[in-house]
Design a protein around this motif. Structure first.
Motif, PDB file in Angstrom:
ATOM      1  N   UNK A 193       0.794  -1.195   0.024  1.00  0.00           N
ATOM      2  CA  UNK A 193       0.061   0.100   0.130  1.00  0.00           C
ATOM      3  C   UNK A 193       0.764   1.073   0.039  1.00  0.00           C
ATOM      4  N   UNK A 194       0.527   2.336  -0.704  1.00  0.00           N
ATOM      5  CA  UNK A 194       0.875   3.578  -0.753  1.00  0.00           C
ATOM      6  C   UNK A 194       0.012   4.637  -0.161  1.00  0.00           C
ATOM      7  N   UNK A 195       0.327   5.695   0.378  1.00  0.00           N
ATOM      8  CA  UNK A 195      -0.237   6.906   0.632  1.00  0.00           C
ATOM      9  C   UNK A 195       0.358   8.154   0.576  1.00  0.00           C
ATOM     10  N   UNK A 196      -0.194   9.122  -0.095  1.00  0.00           N
ATOM     11  CA  UNK A 196       0.411  10.599  -0.262  1.00  0.00           C
ATOM     12  C   UNK A 196      -0.123  11.736   0.670  1.00  0.00           C
ATOM     13  N   UNK A 197       0.656  12.269   1.589  1.00  0.00           N
ATOM     14  CA  UNK A 197       0.246  13.043   2.421  1.00  0.00           C
ATOM     15  C   UNK A 197      -0.581  14.457   1.644  1.00  0.00           C
ATOM     16  N   UNK A 198      -1.614  14.920   2.232  1.00  0.00           N
ATOM     17  CA  UNK A 198      -2.255  16.054   1.470  1.00  0.00           C
ATOM     18  C   UNK A 198      -1.371  17.387   1.339  1.00  0.00           C
ATOM     19  N   UNK A 199      -0.204  17.545   2.175  1.00  0.00           N
ATOM     20  CA  UNK A 199       0.628  18.760   1.943  1.00  0.00           C
ATOM     21  C   UNK A 199       1.485  18.362   0.821  1.00  0.00           C
ATOM     22  N   UNK A 200       1.635  17.023   0.454  1.00  0.00           N
ATOM     23  CA  UNK A 200       2.758  16.727  -0.755  1.00  0.00           C
ATOM     24  C   UNK A 200       3.919  16.736  -0.132  1.00  0.00           C
ATOM     25  N   UNK A 201       4.434  16.547   1.161  1.00  0.00           N
ATOM     26  CA  UNK A 201       5.518  16.514   1.418  1.00  0.00           C
ATOM     27  C   UNK A 201       6.233  15.096   1.866  1.00  0.00           C
ATOM     28  N   UNK A 202       5.210  14.071   2.101  1.00  0.00           N
ATOM     29  CA  UNK A 202       5.626  12.923   2.721  1.00  0.00           C
ATOM     30  C   UNK A 202       4.823  11.572   1.746  1.00  0.00           C
ATOM     31  N   UNK A 203       5.533  10.317   1.859  1.00  0.00           N
ATOM     32  CA  UNK A 203       5.073   9.295   1.109  1.00  0.00           C
ATOM     33  C   UNK A 203       5.217   8.054   2.163  1.00  0.00           C
ATOM     34  N   UNK A 204       4.140   7.449   2.377  1.00  0.00           N
ATOM     35  CA  UNK A 204       4.229   6.367   3.255  1.00  0.00           C
ATOM     36  C   UNK A 204       4.085   4.982   2.550  1.00  0.00           C
ATOM     37  N   UNK A 205       4.599   4.004   2.771  1.00  0.00           N
ATOM     38  CA  UNK A 205       4.570   2.608   2.115  1.00  0.00           C
ATOM     39  C   UNK A 205       4.717   1.552   3.051  1.00  0.00           C
ATOM     40  N   UNK A 206       3.796   0.669   2.923  1.00  0.00           N
ATOM     41  CA  UNK A 206       3.711  -0.496   3.683  1.00  0.00           C
ATOM     42  C   UNK A 206       4.035  -1.812   2.789  1.00  0.00           C
ATOM     43  N   UNK A 207       4.483  -2.859   3.695  1.00  0.00           N
ATOM     44  CA  UNK A 207       5.215  -3.822   3.007  1.00  0.00           C
ATOM     45  C   UNK A 207       4.767  -5.239   3.641  1.00  0.00           C
ATOM     46  N   UNK A 208       5.073  -6.463   3.089  1.00  0.00           N
ATOM     47  CA  UNK A 208       4.850  -7.623   3.637  1.00  0.00           C
ATOM     48  C   UNK A 208       5.828  -7.852   4.788  1.00  0.00           C
ATOM     49  N   UNK A 209       6.628  -6.966   4.888  1.00  0.00           N
ATOM     50  CA  UNK A 209       7.732  -7.177   5.976  1.00  0.00           C
ATOM     51  C   UNK A 209       7.124  -6.544   7.421  1.00  0.00           C
ATOM     52  N   UNK A 210       5.790  -6.194   7.163  1.00  0.00           N
ATOM     53  CA  UNK A 210       5.025  -5.714   8.528  1.00  0.00           C
ATOM     54  C   UNK A 210       5.377  -4.182   9.041  1.00  0.00           C
TER      55      UNK A 210
END
Length: 356
Positions: A193-210
């Motif tokens: 999964x990925x998520x981009x912050x509304x302020x455009x500064x951050x990217x969050x990523x999730x992986x099968x490594x938990x």
């Protein structure tokens, strides 16, 4: 609200309880002259839920058009499927308008750009593609990943596209040039999964490594690593102010993370500690509902005994609160513009008791 199913159909729900009415089976498009004739061509009776049928394989990705924003309901819906196609649906007529073909393998994800008109897809053919609703062929092909492109996410300014892959990397692409701007390395498993912050500064990523990694888009560096889930992380979503991240997992929990706070392992036990979070909710040991968050919760297995005084050894300090469910793996989490978090999942009924 919409959900895709393995039986190849999409189901829509009206969250306001309004009737969803499509077109009559005998209506003729050439007879539509104005709004009144369109109204007459609609079904007389409707329901608060409706199925959209056209795909010939499981439906993996859905995305509502963002053009109306909070001013009104969306008019279009995009869907991606194992049949290697993406389809555009009209939510006014409840019908399929366009079929986009180009990928040669299942399409895992689809998302509208924040400005509308353009959208992106990710596929098992190792590419992400940029499309326009006005053309049935892709405008850009983003190639570089060494395995499936599992998820795609647009930057708020629509000029950049983030992709997550089974090759354990995330990439940031320039939409106009089609070139790769950043490669994010650090995960030890496929990106879920990925998520981009509304302020455009951050990217969050999730992986099968938990783990969940938080990346700074400006420098391309990893800011921190968030740990706590004990099973597959299926979805991520930032709050409207970009200060909180929510994750949904197959460990039957949704967890809230402090984006701005420092990470790292917790230095002390949370036993008997009572904390009050930003929503004014008191929690014992960072948990809600009196259920332990140790997550020794394997899928299909309930926690045993009193586990509220145990803390996972891999839980990081930026975990604000955990919302457990009884037996529901969290498939999707989504923040609304009003900062309400909508969570969805499929309830797993307990096994029937054994009778000798």
């Amino acid at each position: 609200m919409a959900a895709g199913f393995s039986e190849s159909y999409i189901r829509l729900w009206s969250l306001k309880g309004e009737k969803l009415r499509g077109m009559r089976s005998d209506f003729n498009p050439s007879s539509i002259k104005d709004a009144s004739s369109l109204k007459k061509a609609r079904e007389k009776h409707g329901s608060t839920t409706r199925r959209l049928i056209a795909h010939s394989g499981p439906v993996y990705g859905l995305s509502f058009d963002p053009i109306a924003g909070t001013a009104g309901p969306p008019k279009y819906l995009l869907s991606s499927s194992a049949d290697a196609t993406t389809r555009l649906w009209s939510l006014e007529t409840m019908s399929n308008l366009v079929v986009y073909r180009g990928h040669q393998n299942p399409v895992w994800d689809v998302e509208w750009s924040p400005m509308g008109v353009y959208f992106a897809t990710g596929s098992r053919d190792r590419t992400a593609r940029l499309w326009s609703t006005e053309r049935t062929y892709p405008l850009r092909i983003f190639a570089g990943h060494l395995s499936d492109v599992d998820c795609v996410k647009f930057h708020p300014n629509s000029l950049y596209l983030a992709t997550g892959s089974s090759d354990s990397t995330c990439r940031l692409w320039d939409v106009q040039r089609g070139s790769c701007m950043r490669v994010f390395l650090g995960h030890q498993g496929p990106i879920t999964s990925l998520a981009m912050s509304p302020d455009g500064k951050y990217l969050a990523s999730a992986s099968t490594d938990l783990s969940i990694h938080l990346w700074d888009l400006g420098s391309g560096k990893k800011m921190k690593k968030m740990m706590g889930h004990t099973s597959l992380i299926n979805s991520l979503s930032f709050s409207a102010c970009s200060s909180m991240l929510v994750s949904g997992s197959s460990d039957w929990t949704a967890r809230c993370w402090d984006v701005k706070g420092p990470g790292g392992s917790k230095s002390k036990k949370a036993k008997d500690d009572v904390e009050v979070d930003g929503f004014g909710l008191a929690s014992r040991g960072g948990l809600v509902g009196g259920v332990g968050a140790t997550g020794a919760r394997e899928e299909g297995k309930l926690p045993e005994g009193d586990e509220s005084d145990k803390i996972p050894t891999n839980e990081t300090a930026d975990l604000l609160i955990t919302f457990p469910t009884k037996r529901t793996p969290i498939v999707n989490v989504h923040f609304t513009p009003r900062n309400l978090c909508l969570v969805s999942g499929a309830y797993i009924p307990p096994p029937a008791p054994f009778v000798s």
